[in-house]
Design an enzyme around this catalytic site. Structure first.
Site, PDB file in Angstrom:
ATOM      1  NE  ARG A  51      -2.224  -0.866   3.404  1.00 60.99           N
ATOM      2  CZ  ARG A  51      -2.663  -0.978   4.636  1.00 60.99           C
ATOM      3  NH1 ARG A  51      -3.913  -0.725   4.903  1.00 60.99           N
ATOM      4  NH2 ARG A  51      -1.863  -1.350   5.627  1.00 60.99           N
ATOM      5  CE  LYS A 147       4.100 -19.888  13.221  1.00 59.88           C
ATOM      6  NZ  LYS A 147       4.897 -18.880  13.947  1.00 59.88           N
ATOM      7  CG  HIS A 177      11.115 -20.354   9.730  1.00 62.40           C
ATOM      8  ND1 HIS A 177      10.128 -20.131  10.640  1.00 62.40           N
ATOM      9  CD2 HIS A 177      12.275 -20.251  10.421  1.00 62.40           C
ATOM     10  CE1 HIS A 177      10.665 -19.899  11.825  1.00 62.40           C
ATOM     11  NE2 HIS A 177      11.971 -19.963  11.720  1.00 62.40           N
ATOM     12  CE  LYS A 181      14.876 -22.833  12.233  1.00 60.87           C
ATOM     13  NZ  LYS A 181      15.715 -21.677  12.507  1.00 60.87           N
ATOM     14  CD  GLU A 215      12.120 -18.424  19.998  1.00 54.83           C
ATOM     15  OE1 GLU A 215      12.531 -17.636  19.136  1.00 54.83           O
ATOM     16  OE2 GLU A 215      10.926 -18.558  20.274  1.00 54.83           O
ATOM     17  CG  ASP A 234       4.719 -18.059  17.831  1.00 58.67           C
ATOM     18  OD1 ASP A 234       4.447 -17.593  16.709  1.00 58.67           O
ATOM     19  OD2 ASP A 234       5.828 -17.908  18.379  1.00 58.67           O
ATOM     20  CG  HIS A 239       8.164 -23.580  14.096  1.00 58.09           C
ATOM     21  ND1 HIS A 239       7.842 -23.466  12.763  1.00 58.09           N
ATOM     22  CD2 HIS A 239       8.239 -22.308  14.557  1.00 58.09           C
ATOM     23  CE1 HIS A 239       7.724 -22.179  12.454  1.00 58.09           C
ATOM     24  NE2 HIS A 239       7.958 -21.459  13.531  1.00 58.09           N
ATOM     25  CE  LYS A 330       8.404 -15.963  21.232  1.00 67.73           C
ATOM     26  NZ  LYS A 330       9.399 -16.355  20.216  1.00 67.73           N
TER      27      LYS A 330
HETATM   28  C1  BG6 Z   1       8.459 -18.034  14.445  1.00 65.74           C
HETATM   29  C2  BG6 Z   1       7.726 -17.652  15.685  1.00 65.74           C
HETATM   30  O1  BG6 Z   1       7.660 -18.819  13.613  1.00 65.74           O
HETATM   31  O2  BG6 Z   1       9.635 -18.765  14.802  1.00 65.74           O
HETATM   32  C3  BG6 Z   1       8.602 -16.834  16.602  1.00 65.74           C
HETATM   33  O3  BG6 Z   1       6.571 -16.908  15.330  1.00 65.74           O
HETATM   34  C4  BG6 Z   1       9.886 -17.572  16.892  1.00 65.74           C
HETATM   35  O4  BG6 Z   1       7.926 -16.523  17.814  1.00 65.74           O
HETATM   36  C5  BG6 Z   1      10.548 -18.042  15.612  1.00 65.74           C
HETATM   37  O5  BG6 Z   1      10.750 -16.685  17.596  1.00 65.74           O
HETATM   38  C6  BG6 Z   1      11.731 -18.940  15.902  1.00 65.74           C
HETATM   39  O6  BG6 Z   1      12.424 -19.183  14.715  1.00 65.74           O
HETATM   40  P1  BG6 Z   1      13.995 -19.450  14.709  1.00 65.74           P
HETATM   41  O7  BG6 Z   1      14.307 -19.714  13.284  1.00 65.74           O
HETATM   42  O8  BG6 Z   1      14.640 -18.228  15.266  1.00 65.74           O
HETATM   43  O9  BG6 Z   1      14.207 -20.642  15.600  1.00 65.74           O
END
Ligand code: BG6
Length: 482
Positions: A51, A147, A177, A181, A215, A234, A239, A330
């Site tokens: 936009r 996502k 994602h 990896k 994390e 999340d 994942h 986290k």
């Molecule tokens: C994302 C989450 O999909 O993956 C985040 O929304 C998270 O909250 C992240 O921090 C972690 O990805 P990576 O590649 O840093 O392990």
């Protein structure tokens, strides 16, 4: 060992949300790295669509800043200007008519066409509609979605329905994602490329499996999203679920999209519901120097979890009796993701009770410092009888493969797979729905119990209850970053 680069076919990649955070942090830097490696054929175009009132020139400036600011930006910055010539920009209104004719006029028919929906899922429907209305969808058109793919089964089904009414499933690339990896793909290589592990990969020899994605970061600037999502939606539904699937699945007949995804789907469908006493939710507390979760999400009453640990069971022939423990959170002690395959003790010790109990353990370290460690039992050197000692057989990939080994960012691999038309590392509609079908009752269960997450110290191992979850069963989590 230097990777082999196979250029993809000529393409037009249109990034809806091209000025957004994901485009800036991930998509554009990934494309630049692939460009530097010569994987992007000359003449291909990357068109930002958003936009914002930008011109081609201002978009190129935006992209230049983005690719140079990326963590692992290639050192040959001289290529930036050449990369920028691939870029174009269209100001577009996803919910109105502005910009669509301009975009349509820019596209060539004789090349792969991919539309990246780097926008909230609330816009998927509108974008899909307008792409059709403006006749921009050809046979080899692909769309990429990110996502969160829904927040429960109902919303995921609605999104799938919206997409499937305009696109064939073979055109839809749902990104998780983690599947991009390098080490996650390595999990399949280790399991199915070696004779050593597969015969032992079952409940007869494996006591339990633990999957940790820890994390160190907090929720950062994503408080509003995260407070509505929480760690279960999340991280676990997608994942950790993918890691569980790749660890538990049967060998697919071949490494092709449906063969792999069929096997993953069977794992998800074999998952037992999680009992409430096998689930721990946590929320990080403040420290002297960092805010707590509730301050981060600006909601003093928040009952959203920043940590989940759970025990689950894959009820099939291979895994009956072997629990899987998952944990993610986290503001934990360190960034540390790993899969531990804990083998059973030997059935009988010929060395007598004083030699103690020993078992092997395979540790697949996903990030950081990717590698594999196998814990084996040996004789403790020296005199004094037969004493046993557990030592690691250690293989750090960085050491084994040398400094030239390429560990591309997940987005590099995934975007190139979209352009190549390879869906193996993308989630299929039924897979996503099955994952929600397992997740929903867990969330509904704690909502009905008015569960409040347990506080845990920031930069710790998580709430004490998560430790107890395993200790009650005579097991232990591996210490984070040990
Ligand atoms: C994302 C989450 O999909 O993956 C985040 O929304 C998270 O909250 C992240 O921090 C972690 O990805 P990576 O590649 O840093 O392990």
């Amino acid at each position: 060992m230097v990777s082999r680069i196979i250029p993809v076919d000529l393409f037009d990649l249109i990034i809806f949300g091209g000025t957004g955070d994901l485009a800036r942090r991930k998509i554009l830097p990934a494309l630049f790295k692939r460009f530097c490696d010569g994987q992007i054929p000359q003449g291909s175009r990357i068109i930002g669509a958003a936009r914002s009132d930008m011109t081609m020139q201002t978009y190129q400036d935006f992209a230049k800043e983005a690719v140079l600011a990326a963590d692992d930006a290639p050192s040959h910055t001289a290529k930036v200007d050449a990369f920028l010539t691939c870029l174009d920009y269209v100001k577009i209104d996803a919910m109105g008519e502005e910009g669509w004719d301009v975009l349509s006029a820019k596209l060539d028919t004789d090349r792969v066409r991919a539309f990246y929906f780097s926008v909230g899922p609330n816009l998927f429907d509108d974008l899909a509609d307008r792409l059709h209305l403006h006749k921009m969808v050809q046979d080899d058109t692909r769309i990429v979605v990110e996502k969160p793919f829904g927040r429960d089964l109902i919303s995921a089904k609605a999104l799938n329905k919206a997409l499937s009414s305009r696109f064939d499933e073979t055109q839809v690339y749902r990104i998780d994602h983690y599947l991009g990896k390098e080490t996650v793909q390595n999990l399949m290589a280790v399991r199915f490329g070696n004779m050593l592990f597969e015969p032992l990969w079952n409940s007869q020899y494996i006591d339990h499996i633990q999957i940790t994605v820890a994390e160190e970061v907090g929720v950062g600037g994503r408080g509003a999203y995260y407070d509505k999502s929480g760690a279960m939606r999340d991280m676990v539904q997608n994942h950790l679920m993918q890691l569980l699937c790749l660890t538990a699945m049967e060998p697919p007949a071949k490494f092709d999209p449906d063969a792999v995804r069929d096997e993953k789907l069977k794992v998800i469908r074999a998952l037992e519901p999680v009992e409430p006493h096998h689930l721990v939710r946590g929320q990080y507390a403040e420290t002297a120097s960092t805010q707590g979760f509730r301050e981060d999400v600006e909601n003093p009453q928040s009952k959203t979890e920043s940590f989940v640990a759970l025990k689950c069971a894959v009820q099939n022939w291979r895994w009956a009796g072997t629990p899987f423990y998952l944990r993610t959170g986290k503001r934990l002690k360190a960034r540390d993701s790993e899969i531990i395959v804990a083998f059973k003790n030997t059935p009988h010790s010929i060395f007598g009770p004083e030699a103690g109990q020993h078992s092997n353990e395979l540790r697949i370290q996903l990030q950081p410092d990717e590698g594999i460690t196998l814990k084996v039992t040996i004789k403790e050197p020296g005199p004094g009888g037969m004493r046993l000692l557990d030592v690691p057989l250690d293989m750090s990939f960085a050491e084994a493969l040398g400094p030239d080994a390429d560990t591309p960012d997940a987005y590099e691999r995934l975007i190139m797979d979209v352009l190549r038309g390879n869906q193996t590392l993308f989630m299929r509609n039924d897979e996503v729905e099955a994952a929600w079908a397992w997740t929903d009752p867990i969330i509904q269960g704690w909502e009905a119990r008015f569960d409040v997450p347990k506080p845990y110290d920031a930069f710790s191992e998580g709430p004490i209850d998560a430790m107890l979850l395993m200790q009650r069963e005579g097991r232990e989590w591996r210490k984070i970053a040990e």
